[in-house]
Design an enzyme around this catalytic site. Sequence first.
Site, PDB file in Angstrom:
ATOM      1  N   PHE A  12       0.829  -1.223   0.000  1.00 35.39           N
ATOM      2  CA  PHE A  12       0.000   0.000   0.000  1.00 35.39           C
ATOM      3  C   PHE A  12       0.861   1.270   0.000  1.00 35.39           C
ATOM      4  O   PHE A  12       0.904   2.016  -0.981  1.00 35.39           O
ATOM      5  CB  PHE A  12      -0.939  -0.076   1.209  1.00 35.39           C
ATOM      6  CG  PHE A  12      -1.564   1.222   1.628  1.00 35.39           C
ATOM      7  CD1 PHE A  12      -2.160   2.071   0.694  1.00 35.39           C
ATOM      8  CD2 PHE A  12      -1.580   1.601   2.978  1.00 35.39           C
ATOM      9  CE1 PHE A  12      -2.748   3.277   1.096  1.00 35.39           C
ATOM     10  CE2 PHE A  12      -2.161   2.787   3.381  1.00 35.39           C
ATOM     11  CZ  PHE A  12      -2.741   3.634   2.441  1.00 35.39           C
ATOM     12  N   LEU A  36       6.300  -9.968  -2.636  1.00 35.96           N
ATOM     13  CA  LEU A  36       4.950 -10.196  -3.175  1.00 35.96           C
ATOM     14  C   LEU A  36       4.196 -11.211  -2.313  1.00 35.96           C
ATOM     15  O   LEU A  36       3.813 -12.287  -2.780  1.00 35.96           O
ATOM     16  CB  LEU A  36       4.982 -10.616  -4.654  1.00 35.96           C
ATOM     17  CG  LEU A  36       5.580  -9.594  -5.616  1.00 35.96           C
ATOM     18  CD1 LEU A  36       5.534 -10.103  -7.057  1.00 35.96           C
ATOM     19  CD2 LEU A  36       4.868  -8.234  -5.536  1.00 35.96           C
ATOM     20  N   ILE A  61      13.342  -9.847   2.196  1.00 31.53           N
ATOM     21  CA  ILE A  61      14.380  -9.067   2.895  1.00 31.53           C
ATOM     22  C   ILE A  61      15.162  -9.923   3.889  1.00 31.53           C
ATOM     23  O   ILE A  61      16.202  -9.505   4.386  1.00 31.53           O
ATOM     24  CB  ILE A  61      13.830  -7.799   3.600  1.00 31.53           C
ATOM     25  CG1 ILE A  61      12.708  -8.133   4.599  1.00 31.53           C
ATOM     26  CG2 ILE A  61      13.369  -6.754   2.593  1.00 31.53           C
ATOM     27  CD1 ILE A  61      12.343  -6.981   5.536  1.00 31.53           C
ATOM     28  N   ALA A  83       9.105  -2.809   3.801  1.00 29.70           N
ATOM     29  CA  ALA A  83       8.713  -4.226   3.798  1.00 29.70           C
ATOM     30  C   ALA A  83       8.400  -4.689   5.213  1.00 29.70           C
ATOM     31  O   ALA A  83       9.221  -4.546   6.122  1.00 29.70           O
ATOM     32  CB  ALA A  83       9.829  -5.078   3.211  1.00 29.70           C
ATOM     33  N   GLU A  85       5.271  -7.286   7.581  1.00 29.38           N
ATOM     34  CA  GLU A  85       3.918  -7.778   7.834  1.00 29.38           C
ATOM     35  C   GLU A  85       3.263  -6.642   8.610  1.00 29.38           C
ATOM     36  O   GLU A  85       3.792  -6.187   9.621  1.00 29.38           O
ATOM     37  CB  GLU A  85       3.961  -9.062   8.655  1.00 29.38           C
ATOM     38  CG  GLU A  85       4.457 -10.271   7.886  1.00 29.38           C
ATOM     39  CD  GLU A  85       3.500 -10.722   6.791  1.00 29.38           C
ATOM     40  OE1 GLU A  85       2.292 -10.425   6.868  1.00 29.38           O
ATOM     41  OE2 GLU A  85       3.971 -11.375   5.834  1.00 29.38           O
ATOM     42  N   THR A 134       6.068   3.079  12.938  1.00 30.62           N
ATOM     43  CA  THR A 134       4.655   3.338  13.204  1.00 30.62           C
ATOM     44  C   THR A 134       4.458   3.949  14.583  1.00 30.62           C
ATOM     45  O   THR A 134       5.255   3.694  15.501  1.00 30.62           O
ATOM     46  CB  THR A 134       3.871   2.013  13.106  1.00 30.62           C
ATOM     47  OG1 THR A 134       2.571   2.192  13.677  1.00 30.62           O
ATOM     48  CG2 THR A 134       4.558   0.868  13.863  1.00 30.62           C
ATOM     49  N   ASP A 135       3.366   4.709  14.736  1.00 30.04           N
ATOM     50  CA  ASP A 135       3.049   5.266  16.067  1.00 30.04           C
ATOM     51  C   ASP A 135       2.697   4.169  17.071  1.00 30.04           C
ATOM     52  O   ASP A 135       2.692   4.408  18.277  1.00 30.04           O
ATOM     53  CB  ASP A 135       1.907   6.294  15.970  1.00 30.04           C
ATOM     54  CG  ASP A 135       0.613   5.747  15.384  1.00 30.04           C
ATOM     55  OD1 ASP A 135       0.547   4.553  15.028  1.00 30.04           O
ATOM     56  OD2 ASP A 135      -0.359   6.527  15.289  1.00 30.04           O
ATOM     57  N   GLU A 136       2.394   2.958  16.562  1.00 33.60           N
ATOM     58  CA  GLU A 136       1.979   1.876  17.478  1.00 33.60           C
ATOM     59  C   GLU A 136       3.099   1.457  18.430  1.00 33.60           C
ATOM     60  O   GLU A 136       2.836   0.819  19.444  1.00 33.60           O
ATOM     61  CB  GLU A 136       1.473   0.661  16.691  1.00 33.60           C
ATOM     62  CG  GLU A 136       0.241   0.997  15.888  1.00 33.60           C
ATOM     63  CD  GLU A 136      -0.587  -0.208  15.461  1.00 33.60           C
ATOM     64  OE1 GLU A 136      -0.349  -1.311  15.967  1.00 33.60           O
ATOM     65  OE2 GLU A 136      -1.475  -0.013  14.618  1.00 33.60           O
ATOM     66  N   TYR A 159       2.476  -7.335  16.287  1.00 32.20           N
ATOM     67  CA  TYR A 159       2.892  -6.436  15.199  1.00 32.20           C
ATOM     68  C   TYR A 159       3.708  -5.271  15.743  1.00 32.20           C
ATOM     69  O   TYR A 159       4.849  -5.034  15.310  1.00 32.20           O
ATOM     70  CB  TYR A 159       1.666  -5.899  14.433  1.00 32.20           C
ATOM     71  CG  TYR A 159       1.985  -4.680  13.595  1.00 32.20           C
ATOM     72  CD1 TYR A 159       2.773  -4.774  12.452  1.00 32.20           C
ATOM     73  CD2 TYR A 159       1.521  -3.403  13.966  1.00 32.20           C
ATOM     74  CE1 TYR A 159       3.101  -3.650  11.703  1.00 32.20           C
ATOM     75  CE2 TYR A 159       1.841  -2.273  13.217  1.00 32.20           C
ATOM     76  CZ  TYR A 159       2.627  -2.407  12.086  1.00 32.20           C
ATOM     77  OH  TYR A 159       2.945  -1.287  11.348  1.00 32.20           O
ATOM     78  N   LYS A 163       7.713  -4.254  15.247  1.00 34.13           N
ATOM     79  CA  LYS A 163       8.180  -2.977  14.680  1.00 34.13           C
ATOM     80  C   LYS A 163       9.104  -2.275  15.678  1.00 34.13           C
ATOM     81  O   LYS A 163      10.080  -1.637  15.286  1.00 34.13           O
ATOM     82  CB  LYS A 163       6.982  -2.075  14.325  1.00 34.13           C
ATOM     83  CG  LYS A 163       6.134  -2.549  13.165  1.00 34.13           C
ATOM     84  CD  LYS A 163       6.855  -2.577  11.826  1.00 34.13           C
ATOM     85  CE  LYS A 163       7.154  -1.213  11.258  1.00 34.13           C
ATOM     86  NZ  LYS A 163       7.741  -1.304   9.885  1.00 34.13           N
ATOM     87  N   TYR A 216     -15.133  -3.379  16.115  1.00 31.28           N
ATOM     88  CA  TYR A 216     -14.585  -4.075  17.281  1.00 31.28           C
ATOM     89  C   TYR A 216     -14.961  -3.337  18.572  1.00 31.28           C
ATOM     90  O   TYR A 216     -14.814  -2.104  18.651  1.00 31.28           O
ATOM     91  CB  TYR A 216     -13.053  -4.141  17.209  1.00 31.28           C
ATOM     92  CG  TYR A 216     -12.474  -4.886  16.018  1.00 31.28           C
ATOM     93  CD1 TYR A 216     -13.264  -5.710  15.209  1.00 31.28           C
ATOM     94  CD2 TYR A 216     -11.124  -4.783  15.705  1.00 31.28           C
ATOM     95  CE1 TYR A 216     -12.706  -6.391  14.133  1.00 31.28           C
ATOM     96  CE2 TYR A 216     -10.564  -5.461  14.631  1.00 31.28           C
ATOM     97  CZ  TYR A 216     -11.371  -6.261  13.844  1.00 31.28           C
ATOM     98  OH  TYR A 216     -10.823  -6.926  12.774  1.00 31.28           O
ATOM     99  N   ARG A 288     -10.899  -6.622  19.504  1.00 28.62           N
ATOM    100  CA  ARG A 288      -9.548  -7.122  19.198  1.00 28.62           C
ATOM    101  C   ARG A 288      -8.837  -7.355  20.539  1.00 28.62           C
ATOM    102  O   ARG A 288      -8.946  -6.537  21.450  1.00 28.62           O
ATOM    103  CB  ARG A 288      -8.821  -6.048  18.384  1.00 28.62           C
ATOM    104  CG  ARG A 288      -7.387  -6.338  18.077  1.00 28.62           C
ATOM    105  CD  ARG A 288      -6.740  -5.164  17.331  1.00 28.62           C
ATOM    106  NE  ARG A 288      -6.980  -5.214  15.904  1.00 28.62           N
ATOM    107  CZ  ARG A 288      -6.608  -4.244  15.063  1.00 28.62           C
ATOM    108  NH1 ARG A 288      -6.001  -3.158  15.501  1.00 28.62           N
ATOM    109  NH2 ARG A 288      -6.853  -4.365  13.765  1.00 28.62           N
ATOM    110  N   GLY A 290      -6.165  -7.071  23.246  1.00 35.95           N
ATOM    111  CA  GLY A 290      -5.134  -6.056  23.525  1.00 35.95           C
ATOM    112  C   GLY A 290      -5.312  -4.770  22.729  1.00 35.95           C
ATOM    113  O   GLY A 290      -4.352  -4.055  22.485  1.00 35.95           O
TER     114      GLY A 290
END
Length: 351
Positions: A12, A36, A61, A83, A85, A134-136, A159, A163, A216, A288, A290
Amino acid sequence: MKTYLVTGGAGFIGSNFVHYMLNKYEDIKLINFDKLTYAGNLENLKAVEGKANYVFVQGDICDKELVEGLFEKYDIDYVVNFAAESHVDRSIKMPEIFAQTNVLGTVTLLNAAKKAWEVNGSWKEGKKFLQVSTDEVYGSLGNTGYFTETTPLDPHSPYSSSKTGADLMVKAYADTYKMPVNITRCSNNYGPYQFPEKLIPLLINNCLNKRTLPVYGDGLNVRDWLYVEDHCKAIDMVINNGKLGEVYNVGGHNERTNIQIVKTVIAYLNESVDKEITEALIKYVEDRKGHDRRYGIDPEKIKNELGWYPETTFEVGIKKTIQWYLDNQEWMKHVTSGEYQNYYDKMYEGK
Ligand code: NAD
Ligand code: DAU
């Protein structure tokens, strides 16, 4: 002429970035390296296929030989590592691949860049490794306050933890070996080419197919939405002008509860399609695990240091996004067939 190695450029944000850079600059070479997976799609890149300054290489990678081979073949100046998940729900079901790609894959890239860029203990001029984070990684906010670059890292999902692991390895390479790096931490993106497992394209796709809209928990979790092109602009600015070793948060102060997003998508879709889409499709489902309550970015540093600001308001961005999905229903059909459909059916069984 600068040479960019863009990883995950068929996903994306990566594919939006490839378009953004090749439209903006004629004097760059861009190598797009992507495995891919289900989330990567060469259909996203039709407009740049065949360009003399663009090369696509399929690969992982985590594949040391292949990655080192890229650095041997091309004189790479910048690595932009998209790259990954990227989907939180998948990470809850299958954390291993997140650790593998997001942490070990990043380390493989760091090592290959170090091998190519460090000569007798000194770094070649003009090189940079940019980690797209990411901000996460900052965890979850209460009702007030924002994430700044000094907010302690406190990830919760597999996830966001993977990261964070990657960010810490990038920091370690900067602190230990003086590697030239930047890290960007952006809030939720939306826009064209986003895979329809993520909230906004999932809502659009489900509305058009009269499927339920799973919300959710109580629907009051808050996300801070940014149009993808504004994220691409920020990354370009950080590569070219970001101070080495620094982290930059990226976000446009555009917080919405999830239920607001659902109702907005329904309302705007109703302006554009003949069939009526009603709020009766909304279904509150199990939360979801957590689930982070609220994300909110403080973008002052990137604004003050680099002059970045978001150009697309949410109202304009969401209308453009909905129109893109309406105009690209064949794309939607292709990406939702096969493996994704099986995954989707399993995820939403009984919901
Ligand atoms: P995406 O899932 O749409 O795309 C990921 C891409 O990476 C795909 O093209 C996939 O094929 C590729 N990929 C996956 N594993 C790979 C591997 N082992 N080797 C090579 N390529 C691999 O993700 P996205 O939403 O475009 O996110 C891109 C990056 O931006 C990620 O690092 C993500 O953590 C970060 N990010 C995303 C958002 C967001 O809102 N989507 C916000 C902030 C940061
Ligand atoms: O904040 C940046 C992050 O944003 C990125 O790092 C991630 O790669 C990206 O996937 C995104 O993570 P989120 O978990 O915030 O995005 P998602 O679209 O999955 O969910 C957005 C919110 O909507 C979240 O609170 C969960 C909720 N949700 C999601 C889905 C898919 C629902 O209520 N129903 C759904 O069906």
